[in-house]
Motif scaffolding. Structure first.
Motif, PDB file in Angstrom:
ATOM      1  N   SER A  16       1.142  -1.205   0.067  1.00 43.24           N
ATOM      2  CA  SER A  16      -0.053  -0.015  -0.051  1.00 43.24           C
ATOM      3  C   SER A  16       0.805   1.313   0.025  1.00 43.24           C
ATOM      4  N   GLY A  17       2.018   1.105   0.879  1.00 39.28           N
ATOM      5  CA  GLY A  17       2.979   2.307   0.839  1.00 39.28           C
ATOM      6  C   GLY A  17       3.506   2.572  -0.352  1.00 39.28           C
ATOM      7  N   VAL A  18       4.099   1.592  -0.822  1.00 38.43           N
ATOM      8  CA  VAL A  18       4.677   1.601  -2.331  1.00 38.43           C
ATOM      9  C   VAL A  18       3.849   2.232  -3.421  1.00 38.43           C
ATOM     10  N   GLY A  19       2.400   1.693  -3.242  1.00 38.32           N
ATOM     11  CA  GLY A  19       1.618   2.219  -4.319  1.00 38.32           C
ATOM     12  C   GLY A  19       1.488   3.628  -4.028  1.00 38.32           C
ATOM     13  N   LEU A  20       1.000   4.085  -2.746  1.00 37.58           N
ATOM     14  CA  LEU A  20       0.582   5.546  -2.531  1.00 37.58           C
ATOM     15  C   LEU A  20       1.958   6.436  -3.045  1.00 37.58           C
ATOM     16  N   MET A  21       2.993   5.975  -2.454  1.00 34.44           N
ATOM     17  CA  MET A  21       4.387   6.574  -2.655  1.00 34.44           C
ATOM     18  C   MET A  21       4.682   6.823  -4.081  1.00 34.44           C
ATOM     19  N   GLY A  22       4.653   5.543  -4.805  1.00 30.14           N
ATOM     20  CA  GLY A  22       5.009   5.553  -6.253  1.00 30.14           C
ATOM     21  C   GLY A  22       3.849   6.064  -7.241  1.00 30.14           C
ATOM     22  N   VAL A  23       2.798   5.471  -6.967  1.00 29.54           N
ATOM     23  CA  VAL A  23       1.870   5.566  -8.124  1.00 29.54           C
ATOM     24  C   VAL A  23       1.396   7.086  -7.672  1.00 29.54           C
ATOM     25  N   GLY A  24       1.020   7.512  -6.672  1.00 29.85           N
ATOM     26  CA  GLY A  24       0.443   8.718  -6.333  1.00 29.85           C
ATOM     27  C   GLY A  24       1.368  10.154  -6.744  1.00 29.85           C
ATOM     28  N   PRO A  25       2.682  10.098  -6.480  1.00 31.17           N
ATOM     29  CA  PRO A  25       3.303  11.271  -7.176  1.00 31.17           C
ATOM     30  C   PRO A  25       3.338  11.103  -8.576  1.00 31.17           C
TER      31      PRO A  25
END
Length: 314
Positions: A201-210
Motif C-alpha cells: 500500500s505504501g509503495v503504491g501510494l508513494m510511487g503511483v500517487g506522485p
C-alpha cells in the motif's frame, strides 16, 4: 527453524551481490567509483546553484535539494557495503539495520516527492509564465518542501515500526547488500500479512500517487506547448523539461521495475542486482543529466571553477 523474539536478535548477515571471493575487489572498486562520482557530481550541482544568484529560483531550489537528497540516499547503503567488503564482514547489527531501513525509505520517498514538485514547477512556469513568480513564491516553496519532509518521515516511520513488530527466524541472512524492506519481511517467522499489506500500500501510494501528479502536470504542459505558435517557443519550453523527464523516467523505470520483478520472481539475487539501478546508478547520473542539458548549470559551474582558480592563484 525456531522462531525467535525480535528483542533477542543482535545482527543480520548480508549476502551481497555475489558470494564469490574473487569478485569482491571488483565489486568494491566499482561501487567506490560510483559512490565518489555521485558525491562529487551532486556536490558540484549544489555549489553551482548556491554560488550563482541568477539560479536563486524555485526550479534550482528544488534541484539543489534533489542533489542533497541523492547524496544522503546513496550514503545510507553504499558506505556500509564498502566497509563490509573491506573488512570481509557481512554483519550489520539489528539496530543498524532498522536505522538503515528508516533513512533509506525516508530519502527514497523524499526523492520521489521532489520530482513531483519539480514537475509542478515546470507546469506553472510554462502554462502560467506571467504569474510564475507570484505562484511559486519562496513561502510556497518552503511550505511544499516542509510537507515533503513530514510525509517522508511519516512513511518511513510507519514502515520501520511495522518491521519492529516482527519476530525473526534463526536464519538471518539478507540476500541483498542493504536492509531492503521486502527482504526483511520475507525473513520473518511471525505473521507478516499486515506488513505486506502496509508495504505494498505504501509503495503504491508513494510511487503511483506522485507519478500521477507528474503525468498530470506534463499532460497540461504538452497541451500548453501544442498551443504555442512559435516553433522556437515550443523548443525552449520542451528543453526546460527534458532533463526532469529523463530523471523521472530513470527513477520510476528502475524503482518500479525492481518491485514489480520482485513480486513476479522468487530470485532474490536478481532483485539485488536490479536494485543497484535506482539506489546507485540513478543518483550518480542525475548530475550529468542536469549539467549536460542545462546551459545555466554549465555557466555556473564554469564561473565557480573560475572563482576557485582565482582564489588558489592568490
Amino acid at each position: 527453524m525456531e522462531p525467535g523474539n525480535d528483542t533477542q536478535i543482535s545482527e543480520f548477515l548480508f549476502l551481497g551481490l555475489s558470494e564469490e571471493p574473487e569478485l569482491q575487489p571488483l565489486i568494491f572498486g566499482l561501487f567506490l567509483s560510483m559512490y565518489l562520482i555521485t558525491m562529487v557530481g551532486n556536490v558540484l550541482i549544489i555549489l553551482a546553484i548556491s554560488s550563482d544568484s541568477h539560479l536563486y529560483t524555485p526550479m534550482y531550489f528544488f534541484l539543489s535539494n534533489l542533489s542533497l537528497v541523492d547524496i544522503c540516499f546513496t550514503s545510507t547503503t553504499i558506505p556500509k557495503m564498502l566497509v563490509n567488503i573491506q573488512t570481509q564482514s557481512k554483519v550489520i547489527t539489528y539496530e543498524g539495520c532498522i536505522t538503515q531501513l528508516y533513512f533509506f525509505l525516508f530519502f527514497g520517498a523524499f526523492d520521489d516527492f521532489l520530482l513531483t514538485l519539480m514537475a509542478y514547477d515546470r507546469f506553472v512556469a510554462i502554462c502560467h509564465p506571467l504569474h510564475y513568480t507570484v505562484i511559486m513564491n519562496p513561502q510556497l516553496c518552503g511550505l511544499l518542501l516542509l510537507v515533503c519532509w513530514i510525509m517522508s518521515i511519516l512513511y518511513s516511520l510507519l514502515q520501520s515500526l511495522m518491521v519492529l513488530r516482527l519476530s525473526f527466524c534463526t536464519d538471518l541472512e539478507i540476500p541483498h547488500f542493504f536492509c531492503e524492506l521486502n527482504q526483511m519481511i520475507k525473513l520473518a517467522c511471525s505473521d507478516a500479512f499486515l506488513n505486506n499489506m502496509v508495504m505494498y500500500s505504501g509503495v503504491g501510494l508513494m510511487g503511483v500517487g506522485p507519478l500521477i501528479g507528474i503525468l498530470y502536470s506534463y499532460s497540461k504542459i504538452i497541451s500548453c506547448i501544442r498551443g504555442m505558435s512559435s516553433a522556437q517557443g515550443k523548443y525552449k519550453a520542451f528543453s526546460t523539461c527534458a532533463s526532469h523527464l529523463s530523471v523521472v523516467s530513470l527513477f520510476y523505470c528502475t524503482g518500479l521495475g525492481v518491485y514489480l520483478s520482485s513480486a513476479a520472481t522468487h530470485s532474490s539475487q536478481s532483485s539485488a542486482v536490479a536494485s543497484v539501478m535506482y539506489t546507485v546508478v540513478t543518483p550518480m547520473l542525475n548530475p550529468f543529466i542536469y549539467s549536460l542539458r542545462n546551459k545555466d548549470i554549465q555557466v555556473s559551474l564554469k564561473k565557480f571553477f573560475g572563482m576557485a582558480g582565482i582564489k588558489i592563484t592568490k
